[in-house]
Structures are given as structure tokens and as C-alpha cells.
Design a protein around this motif. Structure first.
Motif, PDB file in Angstrom:
ATOM      1  N   MET A 146       0.864  -1.697   0.137  1.00  0.00           N
ATOM      2  CA  MET A 146      -0.435   0.335  -0.114  1.00  0.00           C
ATOM      3  C   MET A 146       1.013   1.370  -0.131  1.00  0.00           C
ATOM      4  N   VAL A 147       1.746   1.609   0.711  1.00  0.00           N
ATOM      5  CA  VAL A 147       3.026   2.454   0.827  1.00  0.00           C
ATOM      6  C   VAL A 147       3.849   3.061  -0.229  1.00  0.00           C
ATOM      7  N   PHE A 148       4.049   1.638  -1.221  1.00  0.00           N
ATOM      8  CA  PHE A 148       4.613   1.740  -2.427  1.00  0.00           C
ATOM      9  C   PHE A 148       3.721   2.284  -2.897  1.00  0.00           C
ATOM     10  N   GLY A 149       2.178   1.730  -2.988  1.00  0.00           N
ATOM     11  CA  GLY A 149       1.066   2.250  -3.787  1.00  0.00           C
ATOM     12  C   GLY A 149       1.021   3.443  -3.965  1.00  0.00           C
ATOM     13  N   LEU A 150       1.331   3.925  -2.947  1.00  0.00           N
ATOM     14  CA  LEU A 150       1.656   5.387  -2.493  1.00  0.00           C
ATOM     15  C   LEU A 150       2.208   6.466  -2.930  1.00  0.00           C
ATOM     16  N   VAL A 183      -8.104  11.665  -4.391  1.00  0.00           N
ATOM     17  CA  VAL A 183      -7.170  10.632  -4.507  1.00  0.00           C
ATOM     18  C   VAL A 183      -6.875  11.129  -3.398  1.00  0.00           C
ATOM     19  N   ASP A 184      -6.770  12.601  -3.183  1.00  0.00           N
ATOM     20  CA  ASP A 184      -6.138  12.630  -1.407  1.00  0.00           C
ATOM     21  C   ASP A 184      -6.728  11.837  -0.715  1.00  0.00           C
ATOM     22  N   LYS A 185      -8.163  11.580  -0.637  1.00  0.00           N
ATOM     23  CA  LYS A 185      -8.884  11.278   0.719  1.00  0.00           C
ATOM     24  C   LYS A 185      -8.403   9.785   0.666  1.00  0.00           C
ATOM     25  N   VAL A 186      -8.155   8.967  -0.679  1.00  0.00           N
ATOM     26  CA  VAL A 186      -7.227   7.957  -0.321  1.00  0.00           C
ATOM     27  C   VAL A 186      -5.859   7.883  -0.277  1.00  0.00           C
ATOM     28  N   LEU A 187      -5.527   8.583  -0.446  1.00  0.00           N
ATOM     29  CA  LEU A 187      -3.946   9.057   0.289  1.00  0.00           C
ATOM     30  C   LEU A 187      -4.423   8.855   1.939  1.00  0.00           C
ATOM     31  N   ALA A 188      -5.295   9.385   2.061  1.00  0.00           N
ATOM     32  CA  ALA A 188      -5.065   9.954   3.488  1.00  0.00           C
ATOM     33  C   ALA A 188      -5.338   8.351   4.652  1.00  0.00           C
ATOM     34  N   LEU A 216      -7.254  -2.879  -3.208  1.00  0.00           N
ATOM     35  CA  LEU A 216      -7.486  -2.120  -4.944  1.00  0.00           C
ATOM     36  C   LEU A 216      -7.970  -0.787  -4.727  1.00  0.00           C
ATOM     37  N   GLU A 217      -9.004  -0.319  -3.586  1.00  0.00           N
ATOM     38  CA  GLU A 217      -9.092   1.342  -3.351  1.00  0.00           C
ATOM     39  C   GLU A 217      -7.918   2.546  -4.281  1.00  0.00           C
ATOM     40  N   VAL A 218      -6.876   1.856  -3.811  1.00  0.00           N
ATOM     41  CA  VAL A 218      -5.474   2.445  -3.711  1.00  0.00           C
ATOM     42  C   VAL A 218      -5.444   2.662  -5.776  1.00  0.00           C
ATOM     43  N   GLY A 219      -5.684   0.993  -6.026  1.00  0.00           N
ATOM     44  CA  GLY A 219      -5.229   0.790  -7.829  1.00  0.00           C
ATOM     45  C   GLY A 219      -6.558   2.004  -8.654  1.00  0.00           C
TER      46      GLY A 219
END
Length: 442
Positions: A43-47, A67-72, A94-97
Motif C-alpha cells: 500500500m505504502v509503495f503504491g501511495l 485521490v487525496d482522500k484515498v491517500l489519507a 484495490l482502492e489504491v489501484g
């Protein structure tokens, strides 16, 4: 699970981050906690990739709030001792994706609305004239500001690595002193920058730390996050020190007759949809190959050049990212019986959404399910930021992705098994000709 994936799992079990003996892990590689820790690492690598693309889009005024919301939310999800549910970890990945898909679309729109839609262009390779600055990285805004700052100063601008696609944008190539490209993928820096005697600007990641045989530290300038010990740094978008360095270096001409082709943005390619569909229906195009990803030094990556140059002439190559430098010096010509190019450079790593856009358009036009299209995806793995692209493909339900020359080392056997079962992920064999037979049999 296939034999090559089994071999991968065995080899990575003791060496990967989060494996047996790693600090902070309560269990070894066979423990559930370890698998969840690896998923959170993913997850962190994806972020990281998501935030890189978000940064470039935000600079151009794009709305990134979704996208900012998904990051947080994803960082919140990774809090220690908060969640031990495998399925929920997969759901968050998958949310990150999905956010990656959204972010690449936002960035693409920001780029094209600001710099125009790229069109194919032939770019000189390794030919340098007069005083020069070499620009590497992904930041098109930085390149545009530099082009403005150097206009009329007798300094020519050249691109390196992921900056190559900049030549396709009308609002960038209108500057007559944006001349050509020098070098290949990011890891040729030490040798290339010693040979190129002008000033150099690194605009994003993929900077190589200064080595003992470095002769260019006084000519290398970092920008924003790009930096390393012993070099200058551009502050407040003031390129004066870089320009003064280029003028001081004088004539740094290099001779070459080579050239490269770039500028195959998906919006331009979709304009060829009628010709592409006709070529598919008449058997002139048998299959599309998405050969892309992050290149790196070392054994095994010659596979991608062998794959590209041995494909039948009725196959079309779609590429992006710096992996294209493994084979983009080859003249692939056109599909026989058509004027369609066999090689299409979609752009930077953040333009990987282009291949998906083309696949979706083909699926809608033909009525063929996206995973049943005559498309083979063959990715080269290296950089952590590339995780966002892989997660984006998974979030879209894309299957049958081929990765190599090895899988990410932060995956373990349980994660690999899940990816094989859910998405039919496959590790390349290393034998390009054998794999071509495999791909064409599908």
C-alpha cells in the motif's frame, strides 16, 4: 502455482523486506502477520507512485481531492495493530489501484489541456549542438519553465530518459531550442553524464548518487525532491545558476545520426480506431503487445528487446515508461498492408493508462471482453513507484499480466498464490521466443 513462481517464492522467502528475522515482525515469513505487513508495505509503495502523479497534476491546477482522500484513508489503514483481515487489506489495495487509475486520468488531462495532445514525432538521438542543458525526469512543467527561461540565450535543451515523451507535446516542441534526446534509461547516468559535457537538470526521482568516477557533480542540478550530496539545487524555480553553468560549459557538441520516435498518446491513437479495427477484422493485426515498465541494470532484461524484435510483423507494440529504451532504437516499420505503426510510445510511466484506454475502446468496439482481447501485457519490474500501475491494472480486473525478470521482493508465497489465483499473474520464462509462442497461442 507455476514452477517459476514456486522458485520465486522459495528464493525471496528469506531475503525480502518483512521476512524472517526482520525487525518488528512478530512472526516469520509463514505467519499471517508477515503477509499483512507485506500487504501494507505494498500500500505504502503504491501511495508513493500515487503521490508522485498527484504532485505533477496539482502543480498544473488539477483537482486531486478525490485521490487525496484515498491517500489519507490508506495511511490511516496502515496504523499498527488495527486490522488483521486479509480480505480487507486486498480491498484497500484495490482502492489504491482505483485511485491510481483516476490519478493517471487526471494527470493526462492536465498535461494535454496545458501542453496539447501529443502526436508522433521523430527525435534526434545523441546529437548535441552548441551550448546545452540535459533534462531528466518526469516534470513537464519544469521543462516548460526552463524552455521559457532559456529562450534567446543560445542554449539548446535535450531530454533524457522519462523526459523523452515531452517532444510529442505541441506546446513544448514549439520551442525551436528543444532539440532532441540524449541517452537511454535512468541508470546510464554515470557514464552518460560524464560524456555529456553540458549542464544537467534532474527534475524528479531516479537520480544516481555521485560516485568516485563522477566528473559532472559541478554540472548537475537537482529540482524539488531530486537531489544528492555534492550537487547544486534549483530554488524557487530560478534556473539562473543552471543557465550560467551551461554558458560556462561552452560548445558541447556530439555527433550522431540516430533517431527515436515518440508522441503516441492514446488520444491520438484512438483517432486511428477505424483503421485499427479494419486491420484486426481483416487479419492484418494479429495481436497487441504491451511491453512496458521500469528498466534496471542486470541480467534478464535483454529478454524484452529479444521479445520485441522477434515479434511477427502482424503484431503491434504499445509501450511506456523507461523500459522502452530496451528496444526503441529499432525501426519496427508499419503493419503490412496498412499505414499503422507497429511501435507506439504512449509516453511516461504515468501514461500507462493509455494502454488501458485503447484496450477498453477495442473491447467496446468488438464486443470482446477485455481479458479476452488479443492483447498480451508483459511488464518489467523494478521501481517501487511502479506498484501503483500494477494495482491500477488489478483494480480494473485486468488478468493474465506477465511480469519479470522477477516479481516484487516484498511479496511472499501467500500473496503470489492469491495473485495467481485471482488475476492469473505469470512470471516470464526468460526465453523470449518460447514466450512468443505461448502468447500467440492464446
Amino acid at each position: 502455482m507455476s514452477e517459476n513462481l514456486k522458485m520465486f517464492c522459495h528464493q525471496c522467502e528469506m531475503s525480502a523486506p518483512g521476512g524472517c528475522g526482520s525487525k518488528g515482525q512478530s512472526k516469520g515469513t509463514c505467519g499471517k502477520d508477515d503477509t499483512l505487513a507485506r500487504l501494507q508495505d505494498t500500500m505504502v509503495f503504491g501511495l508513493k507512485g500515487l503521490s508522485a502523479y498527484r504532485h505533477h497534476a496539482h502543480e498544473l491546477g488539477a483537482d486531486t481531492s478525490e485521490v487525496d482522500k484515498v491517500l489519507a484513508d490508506t495511511l490511516y489503514f496502515t496504523l499498527t495493530n488495527s486490522n488483521f483481515n486479509f480480505d480487507q487489506h486486498i480491498k484497500q489495495l484495490l482502492e489504491v489501484g482505483s485511485a491510481g487509475v483516476k490519478m493517471m486520468d487526471i494527470l493526462s488531462e492536465a498535461h494535454t489541456s496545458t501542453y496539447g495532445v501529443p502526436t508522433p514525432v521523430t527525435v534526434s538521438q545523441n546529437k548535441v549542438e552548441g551550448k546545452a542543458i540535459l533534462v531528466s525526469g518526469h516534470n513537464l512543467k519544469a521543462l516548460k519553465m526552463l524552455l521559457e527561461a532559456t529562450e534567446g540565450k543560445g542554449i539548446n535543451i535535450y531530454t533524457h530518459s522519462e523526459m523523452l515523451p515531452a517532444h510529442g507535446y505541441p506546446e513544448l516542441r514549439k520551442y525551436s531550442h528543444l532539440k532532441g534526446n540524449v541517452g537511454k534509461a535512468w541508470f546510464d547516468q554515470t557514464k552518460l553524464f560524464n560524456e555529456f559535457r553540458g549542464a544537467i537538470l534532474m527534475t524528479t526521482n531516479c537520480i544516481v548518487p555521485i560516485r568516485s568516477n563522477c566528473e559532472y557533480s559541478d554540472r548537475l542540478f537537482g529540482y524539488q525532491i531530486a537531489g544528492t550530496a555534492g550537487i547544486n539545487h534549483i530554488e524557487n524555480d530560478d534556473f539562473t545558476p543552471l543557465i550560467e553553468c551551461a554558458l560556462k560549459c561552452g560548445d558541447v557538441s556530439m555527433q550522431s545520426d540516430a533517431s527515436l520516435v515518440t508522441g503516441g498518446h492514446y488520444k491520438t491513437i484512438l483517432g486511428l480506431a477505424p483503421q485499427i479495427l479494419d486491420a484486426i477484422n481483416t487479419g492484418k493485426i494479429r495481436r497487441f503487445f504491451v511491453i512496458a515498465g521500469c528498466d534496471a541494470p542486470g541480467k534478464g532484461r535483454e529478454y524484452y528487446r529479444e521479445l520485441a524484435e522477434n515479434l511477427p510483423k502482424d503484431c503491434v507494440i504499445l509501450t511506456s515508461s523507461c523500459g522502452k529504451f530496451r528496444f526503441n532504437d529499432i525501426d519496427f516499420g508499419t503493419v503490412p498492408g496498412t499505414e499503422l505503426p507497429r511501435y507506439i510510445d504512449l509516453g511516461q510511466c504515468n501514461d500507462s493508462n493509455g494502454a488501458v484506454k485503447i484496450a477498453i475502446a477495442l473491447s467496446q468496439a468488438t464486443g470482446i471482453a477485455i481479458n479476452d482481447l488479443p492483447v498480451s501485457i508483459v511488464l518489467m519490474w523494478m521501481e517501487q513507484k511502479a506498484v501503483i500501475i500494477l494495482l491500477a491494472l488489478f483494480s480494473l480486473g485486468m488478468k493474465n499480466i506477465n511480469v519479470g525478470p522477477k516479481l516484487p521482493e516484498f511479496f511472499n508465497e501467500e500473496i503470489v498464490n492469491f495473485l495467481v489465483d485471482k488475476f492469473n499473474v505469470r512470471l516470464i520464462s526468460g526465453d523470449a521466443k518460447a514466450d512468443i509462442e505461448y502468447f500467440l497461442s492464446k
